[in-house]
Design a protein around this motif. Structure first.
Motif: not given
Length: 289
Positions: A8-13, A19-22, A49-50, A59-61
């Protein structure tokens, strides 16, 4: 700390970064894998992203896919997935060609570069002539049996522990031949599984083996690098143990792995296909960069 990074934290990151990186987000399962990928991707257009382990990466994917977050790809070690017949259910999840990233490095010319740095050409020629096998095969022959023991442990829920094994207890320093029963005994002792019968384990491994299995998919890259370290001390080199510690060899293999080597792999082609299906997102750097 990195070990406390949840899916969840990785997904939120990644959501926040979006929002800033395309560009593309490439999720990897470990720090050493991430280091390899940072030399292969276009760092302007792809952020590595590790996730810190395979399950967290997947899970993050999954979380990001459910949010319809575009431009996210995960690459994880195949481990025994292909041998088990498991395939990815999403085109955004790719696996290494062989067991793990380390086995991909060892199959490439990066191994020859490391051998040239630490090995003895005379010793190597003498060994390969006497055995009729090249160095990769001499690593694979003992490594594949260890791989089958690892796989058996997973399939049967044996909870065998392979961390911190002393490979010199079961690998001959001169020939790299494996003593199968010493291996089984060493792993049993390391795992505190004295209840397991060594003869039965040996038979189960032999029953598991099949000619159709690609040995590079069975072998664990870390095991092969441990065997390589032993070989560089005596069988085909004259190094001391500290010169060729596994952590040093793993680093040197990563540094020796060139983009041109990666371009010959199935994973490279799979990423090209992913890029074509997910325009304008890009992952790979050109070989010339």
């Amino acid at each position: 700390m990195r070990e406390h990074l949840t899916p969840d934290r990785l997904a939120n990151k990644i959501r926040l970064m979006r929002t800033q990186y395309q560009g593309t987000f490439l999720i990897t399962e470990g720090d050493t894998d991430a280091r390899v990928w940072k030399n292969l991707v276009n760092t302007r257009l792809c952020s590595v992203e590790n996730a810190n382990n395979k399950q967290k990466a997947i899970a993050a994917l999954d979380i990001l896919e459910k949010d319809n977050c575009a431009g996210v790809l995960a690459v994880v070690d195949a481990d025994f997935e292909r041998l088990e017949g498991n395939i990815s259910l999403t085109p955004n999840l790719l696996m290494t060609d062989s067991h793990d990233m380390e086995t991909m490095l060892l199959q490439s010319p990066a191994l020859e570069k490391v051998l040239a740095e630490y090995g003895s050409e005379d010793k190597k020629n003498k060994l390969t002539k006497s055995t009729g096998q090249d160095i990769p095969t001499l690593l694979i022959l003992p490594g594949v049996f260890i791989g089958y023991l690892r796989w058996l442990s997973l399939k049967e829920g044996l909870s065998l522990k392979f961390e911190d094994l002393s490979f010199k207890k079961f690998i001959d320093e001169t020939t790299l031949a494996l003593d199968k029963f010493k291996l089984i005994k060493t792993v049993k002792n390391n795992s505190q599984r004295h209840d397991l019968d060594e003869q039965i384990l040996h038979k189960q491994i032999e029953d598991l083996k099949q000619k159709t299995h690609n040995p590079w998919s069975v072998c664990c890259g870390h095991d092969l690098i441990c065997i390589l370290s032993i070989g560089l001390c005596k069988a085909f080199g004259s190094c001391n143990t500290k010169q060729v510690e596994t952590i040093i060899l793993e680093k040197d293999l990563r540094l020796a792995y060139e983009r041109s080597f990666f371009s010959r792999t199935e994973l490279y082609q799979a990423i090209l296909q992913w890029e074509a299906a997910n325009q304008p997102f890009q992952v790979l750097a050109s070989i010339e960069e």
